[in-house]
Write an enzyme that holds these catalytic residues in place. Structure first.
Site, mmCIF file in Angstrom:
data_model
loop_
_atom_site.group_PDB
_atom_site.id
_atom_site.type_symbol
_atom_site.label_atom_id
_atom_site.label_comp_id
_atom_site.label_asym_id
_atom_site.label_seq_id
_atom_site.Cartn_x
_atom_site.Cartn_y
_atom_site.Cartn_z
ATOM 1 N N SER A 167 -5.435 4.003 4.234
ATOM 2 C CA SER A 167 -5.214 2.743 3.431
ATOM 3 C C SER A 167 -6.160 2.189 3.173
ATOM 4 O O SER A 167 -6.232 0.972 2.256
ATOM 5 C CB SER A 167 -4.944 1.805 4.321
ATOM 6 O OG SER A 167 -3.794 0.896 3.619
ATOM 7 N N LYS B 139 -0.039 3.658 -2.444
ATOM 8 C CA LYS B 139 -0.270 5.125 -3.072
ATOM 9 C C LYS B 139 -0.323 6.353 -2.266
ATOM 10 O O LYS B 139 -0.680 7.158 -2.965
ATOM 11 C CB LYS B 139 -1.859 4.404 -1.660
ATOM 12 C CG LYS B 139 -2.845 3.353 -1.470
ATOM 13 C CD LYS B 139 -3.321 2.914 0.100
ATOM 14 C CE LYS B 139 -4.079 1.429 -0.852
ATOM 15 N NZ LYS B 139 -4.380 0.815 0.384
ATOM 16 N N SER C 151 0.687 -1.436 0.175
ATOM 17 C CA SER C 151 0.545 0.108 -0.155
ATOM 18 C C SER C 151 1.073 1.258 0.067
ATOM 19 O O SER C 151 0.272 2.101 -0.261
ATOM 20 C CB SER C 151 -1.089 -0.280 0.946
ATOM 21 O OG SER C 151 -2.075 -0.563 1.251
#
Length: 353
Positions: free
Chosen positions: A112, A60, A57
């Site tokens: 997230s 991102k 993640s």
């Protein structure tokens, strides 16, 4: 005799194993890691910085800065069905909800939300693939040449990868954006849940925001194949650093350790000031000189030993002919440490004397 030899071999083996464990290198704590200073992107610490790695993640970070640069964050986004029920971390978006892009970015970076990632991508581009292409364009613009992005959330794909160095460059670039910095430094916020007439409380997963002195962000990540990943930004005494640790079981303590070490070893030193006349060159056929200057202060992260060994060289042409314009690039100010070039800044014409 044979028994004695076996005992000696045993003790030697025991000592070697003990030494290996007692002198464990910090490099063993993470598959790859890096610390850079953000104004210069100078590498302060690292290991395996160019190793191809999965980043989960922490993807991102690029998703967020790509969206911020390509869409007004105050624009309203109507959540499409394709963004609902995405596997993994979620803020539980529902079809036809109405949220601003900025609110979705909070859901993306604090909690997230993989659903937030898809909603953001589809609000900027027609398809996930189109947005991934835009992410790759943005990465290359930043200088992250050894990465490839195929989705906005970081769920595993063999063709979705980065390096510690690339991710640090992306993060260093992103943290300079005030909207991005505001979002990733937020510890908690409430955003609407418009289909239920209530609110969502988003609490940032980044524990270092409360634990590490000067921490300002940025993002956690985890998948089975990527391991535990963490990107951290931190500001102290006029210096900002970004650290990246990939596939690091002890990502919190290890990140804190390498950041503290970097601040202990390095400080920012102003070596040359901008806008002042710093040298002159002759004007051909004239009894006058042309003043030279740099447009940006030269401020570098250095150790005390490096600072004591700094050499500043004005490297420019010897003379110039009329007519010449202001801000003509005629050379550079070069910073050396022990005869090794560390940094250059362009030098320009400014005034006559």
């Amino acid at each position: 005799m044979q028994k004695t030899v076996k005992i000696i071999v045993f003790f030697i083996s025991f000592i070697i194993i003990s030494l290996l464990f007692s002198s464990k290198s910090v490099y063993a704590d993470a598959s790859s890691y890096i610390v850079i200073e953000t104004s210069t992107n100078r590498i302060l610490d690292g290991n395996n910085i160019d190793k191809k790695s999965y980043m989960a993640s922490t993807t991102k970070i690029l998703t967020a800065i790509t969206a911020i640069e390509n869409k007004n964050v105050e624009d309203t986004v109507i959540i499409p069905k394709k963004a609902c029920g995405i596997e993994g971390s979620s803020i539980y978006l529902e079809e036809n909800e109405k949220l601003s892009l900025k609110q979705l970015l909070y859901g993306l970076m604090l909690r997230s939300g993989n659903d937030s990632a898809v909603a953001i991508a589809l609000s900027v581009s027609n398809t996930i693939n189109d947005f991934a292409n835009l992410m790759n364009i943005t990465a290359k613009k930043i200088g992250a040449y050894n990465s490839n992005f195929v989705n906005p959330h970081g769920l595993h794909d063999d063709n979705h990868y980065t390096t510690a160095k690339d991710l640090a460059l992306i993060s260093s670039y992103a943290i300079k954006n005030p909207i991005f910095k505001e979002i990733v430094s937020t510890k908690s916020i409430k955003i609407p849940w418009t289909t239920r007439n209530t609110t969502r409380l988003l609490i940032n997963k980044n524990k270092l925001l409360s634990k590490l002195d000067g921490a300002t962000g940025i993002k956690t990540g985890f998948t089975k194949k990527a391991g535990r990943c963490l990107v951290t930004s931190c500001y102290r005494n006029g210096m900002e650093v970004v650290s990246v640790v990939l596939n690091c079981p002890d990502m919190w303590d290890f990140s804190e350790k390498i950041i503290n070490t970097s601040f202990n070893n390095y400080s920012m030193y102003k070596l040359v000031e901008a806008d002042n006349v710093i040298d002159f060159i002759n004007v051909n056929g004239e009894n006058e000189k042309c003043g030279l200057y740099i447009k940006n202060d030269i401020v570098l992260p250095l150790t005390k030993e490096e600072f004591d060994n700094v050499k500043i060289v004005y490297n420019h042409i010897e003379s110039i002919s009329k007519p010449f314009e202001k801000d003509k690039n005629v050379g550079s100010v070069d910073i050396y440490i022990k005869n090794k070039l560390l940094f250059s800044e362009k030098m320009f014409t400014i005034i006559k004397k």
